[in-house]
Design an enzyme around this catalytic site. Structure first.
Site, PDB file in Angstrom:
ATOM      1  CG  LEU A  65       5.598  55.989 -77.871  1.00  0.00           C
ATOM      2  CD1 LEU A  65       6.728  56.664 -78.531  1.00  0.00           C
ATOM      3  CD2 LEU A  65       4.696  57.298 -77.700  1.00  0.00           C
ATOM      4  N   PRO A  66       2.267  53.438 -79.763  1.00  0.00           N
ATOM      5  CG  PRO A  66       0.310  54.616 -80.142  1.00  0.00           C
ATOM      6  CD  PRO A  66       1.763  54.801 -79.695  1.00  0.00           C
ATOM      7  CB  THR A  96       4.434  45.325 -79.255  1.00  0.00           C
ATOM      8  OG1 THR A  96       4.019  45.143 -77.901  1.00  0.00           O
ATOM      9  CG2 THR A  96       4.490  44.247 -80.123  1.00  0.00           C
ATOM     10  CE  LYS A 171       4.141  41.772 -76.969  1.00  0.00           C
ATOM     11  NZ  LYS A 171       3.233  41.389 -75.972  1.00  0.00           N
ATOM     12  CE  LYS A 246       1.373  46.719 -82.213  1.00  0.00           C
ATOM     13  NZ  LYS A 246       2.072  47.928 -81.256  1.00  0.00           N
TER      14      LYS A 246
HETATM   15  P1  NAD Z   1      -2.474  53.284 -76.105  1.00  0.00           P
HETATM   16  O1  NAD Z   1      -3.077  53.804 -77.516  1.00  0.00           O
HETATM   17  O2  NAD Z   1      -3.505  53.205 -74.858  1.00  0.00           O
HETATM   18  O3  NAD Z   1      -1.069  54.340 -75.578  1.00  0.00           O
HETATM   19  C1  NAD Z   1      -0.368  54.808 -76.278  1.00  0.00           C
HETATM   20  C2  NAD Z   1      -0.183  56.335 -75.860  1.00  0.00           C
HETATM   21  O4  NAD Z   1       0.966  57.105 -76.554  1.00  0.00           O
HETATM   22  C3  NAD Z   1      -1.465  57.040 -76.219  1.00  0.00           C
HETATM   23  O5  NAD Z   1      -1.595  57.688 -74.946  1.00  0.00           O
HETATM   24  C4  NAD Z   1      -0.886  58.299 -77.129  1.00  0.00           C
HETATM   25  O6  NAD Z   1      -1.553  59.412 -76.880  1.00  0.00           O
HETATM   26  C5  NAD Z   1       0.613  58.336 -76.913  1.00  0.00           C
HETATM   27  N1  NAD Z   1       1.367  58.905 -77.948  1.00  0.00           N
HETATM   28  C6  NAD Z   1       1.373  58.372 -79.138  1.00  0.00           C
HETATM   29  N2  NAD Z   1       2.053  59.092 -80.148  1.00  0.00           N
HETATM   30  C7  NAD Z   1       2.962  59.987 -79.210  1.00  0.00           C
HETATM   31  C8  NAD Z   1       3.978  61.056 -79.390  1.00  0.00           C
HETATM   32  N3  NAD Z   1       4.545  61.022 -80.671  1.00  0.00           N
HETATM   33  N4  NAD Z   1       4.368  61.486 -78.243  1.00  0.00           N
HETATM   34  C9  NAD Z   1       3.753  61.215 -77.000  1.00  0.00           C
HETATM   35  N5  NAD Z   1       2.743  60.216 -76.916  1.00  0.00           N
HETATM   36  C10 NAD Z   1       2.378  59.666 -77.989  1.00  0.00           C
HETATM   37  O7  NAD Z   1      -1.879  51.863 -76.234  1.00  0.00           O
HETATM   38  P2  NAD Z   1      -1.226  50.973 -74.925  1.00  0.00           P
HETATM   39  O8  NAD Z   1      -2.502  49.846 -74.835  1.00  0.00           O
HETATM   40  O9  NAD Z   1      -0.973  51.607 -73.834  1.00  0.00           O
HETATM   41  O10 NAD Z   1      -0.127  50.305 -75.860  1.00  0.00           O
HETATM   42  C11 NAD Z   1       1.034  50.633 -76.128  1.00  0.00           C
HETATM   43  C12 NAD Z   1       2.015  49.651 -76.523  1.00  0.00           C
HETATM   44  O11 NAD Z   1       2.143  48.502 -75.635  1.00  0.00           O
HETATM   45  C13 NAD Z   1       1.736  49.202 -77.968  1.00  0.00           C
HETATM   46  O12 NAD Z   1       2.648  49.129 -78.603  1.00  0.00           O
HETATM   47  C14 NAD Z   1       1.145  47.796 -77.682  1.00  0.00           C
HETATM   48  O13 NAD Z   1       1.349  46.842 -78.659  1.00  0.00           O
HETATM   49  C15 NAD Z   1       1.753  47.385 -76.411  1.00  0.00           C
HETATM   50  N6  NAD Z   1       1.134  46.459 -75.404  1.00  0.00           N
HETATM   51  C16 NAD Z   1      -0.141  46.528 -75.122  1.00  0.00           C
HETATM   52  C17 NAD Z   1      -0.919  45.851 -74.485  1.00  0.00           C
HETATM   53  C18 NAD Z   1      -2.127  45.978 -74.006  1.00  0.00           C
HETATM   54  O14 NAD Z   1      -2.726  44.947 -73.297  1.00  0.00           O
HETATM   55  N7  NAD Z   1      -2.615  47.021 -74.067  1.00  0.00           N
HETATM   56  C19 NAD Z   1      -0.172  44.791 -73.905  1.00  0.00           C
HETATM   57  C20 NAD Z   1       1.144  44.481 -74.228  1.00  0.00           C
HETATM   58  C21 NAD Z   1       1.753  45.334 -75.136  1.00  0.00           C
END
Ligand code: NAD
Length: 297
Positions: A65-66, A96, A171, A246
Site C-alpha cells: 500500500l502507498p 514502505t 529500508k 516520501k
Molecule cells: P501504487 O500507488 O501503484 O499502488 C498502491 C495500490 O494500493 C493502489 O493500486 C491503490 O489503489 C491501492 N490501495 C490504496 N489504499 C487501499 C486500500 N485501503 N485497500 C486496497 N487497496 C488500496 O504504489 P506502488 O508503486 O505499488 O508502491 C506501493 C508501496 O511500495 C509504497 O509503499 C512504495 O513506497 C513501495 N515501493 C515502491 C517502489 C516503486 O518503485 N514503485 C519500490 C519500492 C517500494
C-alpha cells in the site's frame, strides 16, 4: 502451496501477486481500483469484492500500500481488517512506511493473537516484475522463517533485519544512501561535462576508480550513457521523485526520533523537494541530473 490474500495490486503489488500465482499459490486479490485487479486475475488469481473476502481463511495476508496511515487505517482503525483475519494467518506488510506504523500494526495484531512482519522491498517495478526483489524483514525469527518460501516466490534475496520495524529502518537507511550517491554521481558527471569531458568516458573512469557506486554502475543518471535506464528514456518509469521524497521524509523522521545527525539526508531531501516542485515529481529520481544542468538563457 499456500493460500494468500493480497491487498493493493498497484505498480508493485500487481506483478508481485502475479509472481505468487506463477509460483503455484492460491491468491485472492483486492484493490480499491477494480481495473488494477484484472491483469492479476488474468494470470490466475481470484478477485475479492472486499478486503475481508480477500483475507478470509488465508494462510498469508500480503499488503502493498502507498503509506503508513493507509496501512493503519486498513488493518486497525477504519476497515479494522485485523478483525477478519484468522489467528493462524501471518500478515506480511511490504509497503514502505514509518517504523512506528509497522510497530503499531504488530502491537494491534498481537493483541488479537495474529503475527505480522514488516517486509519492505528494494528493486523497484522492474524487480517486482522479474521476481528479483530484495525483502528486508522485521519481526520474530520463526515468522520470518515461515514467510521465507513465500517471499522467495516474489524475490531473490530475503534478509531478517531484526524485530518489528527493523525492516523499515533498514529500508529507509538504504534509500537515504541511494539518494545521496545518486545526487553525488549527477553532480560529478555534470562537473566533468561542464569541463569538456564525455560523460561516458568519465563514467568509465570513475567506475574503475574510487568514485564507483551503484548509481554509476547500474543506473547512470546522464542521458545516453547507459541503455535502458530511465535517464535514456526521458526519465520515465523507474522510481519516482515523489516516492524518494516520501522515503527521505521517513528517514529524517527516524533521525529526529533517534537524534541522529543526517546532514546528507537533509540536503538530499531539500534538493529532491525542490526538484519535485520544479515539475519532476512523477519522473524517475535519477532526473536529479537535470538540477545540475546549465540552463541556457
Ligand atoms: P501504487 O500507488 O501503484 O499502488 C498502491 C495500490 O494500493 C493502489 O493500486 C491503490 O489503489 C491501492 N490501495 C490504496 N489504499 C487501499 C486500500 N485501503 N485497500 C486496497 N487497496 C488500496 O504504489 P506502488 O508503486 O505499488 O508502491 C506501493 C508501496 O511500495 C509504497 O509503499 C512504495 O513506497 C513501495 N515501493 C515502491 C517502489 C516503486 O518503485 N514503485 C519500490 C519500492 C517500494
Amino acid at each position: 502451496m499456500a493460500t494468500v490474500g493480497f491487498i493493493g495490486v498497484g505498480n508493485m503489488g500487481g506483478p508481485m501477486a502475479i509472481n505468487l500465482v506463477r509460483a503455484g499459490h492460491q491468491v485472492k486479490v483486492y484493490d480499491l481500483s477494480p481495473q488494477l485487479m484484472e491483469p492479476v486475475v488474468a494470470a490466475g488469481a481470484a478477485a475479492a469484492a472486499s478486503p475481508e473476502e480477500a483475507v478470509a481463511g488465508a494462510e498469508f495476508v500480503v499488503s502493498m500500500l502507498p503509506s503508513g496511515p493507509i496501512v493503519e487505517d486498513l488493518y486497525i482503525h477504519g476497515a479494522r481488517l485485523l478483525e477478519a483475519i484468522s489467528k493462524t494467518s501471518l500478515v506480511i506488510d511490504c509497503s514502505t512506511i514509518a517504523p512506528d506504523n509497522a510497530v503499531n500494526l504488530a502491537t494491534a495484531a498481537r493483541q488479537r493473537g495474529i503475527a505480522t512482519l514488516d517486509a519492505p522491498v528494494s528493486g523497484g517495478v522492474a524487480g517486482a516484475q522479474a521476481g528479483t526483489l530484495t525483502f528486508i524483514v522485521g519481526g520474530a525469527l520463526p515468522d520470518f522463517e515461515r514467510a521465507r518460501p513465500l517471499l522467495l516466490g516474489m524475490g531473490k534475496n530475503v534478509f531478517h533485519a531484526g524485530d518489528h520495524g527493523a525492516g523499515q529502518i533498514a529500508k529507509i537507511c538504504n534509500n537515504m544512501l541511494l539518494a545521496v550517491h545518486m545526487i553525488g554521481t549527477a553532480e560529478a558527471l555534470q562537473l566533468g561535462v561542464d569541463n569538456g569531458l564525455d560523460p561516458e568516458v568519465l563514467s568509465n573512469i570513475m567506475l574503475q576508480s574510487s568514485g564507483r557506486n551503484w548509481s554509476l554502475e547500474l543506473y547512470n543518471p546522464y542521458p545516453g550513457v547507459m541503455e535502458s535506464v530511465p535517464a535514456s528514456k526521458g526519465y520515465e518509469g523507474g522510481f519516482q521523485v515523489n516516492l524518494m521524497n516520501k522515503d527521505l521524509g521517513l528517514a529524517l523522521e527516524a533521525g529526529l526520533k533517534s537524534q541522529s545527525a543526517t546532514p546528507m539526508g537533509n540536503l538530499a531531501k531539500s534538493l529532491y523537494v525542490q526538484h519535485g516542485r520544479n515539475g519532476w515529481g512523477k519522473k524517475d529520481f535519477s532526473s536529479i541530473q537535470k538540477w545540475f544542468e546549465k540552463q541556457e538563457k
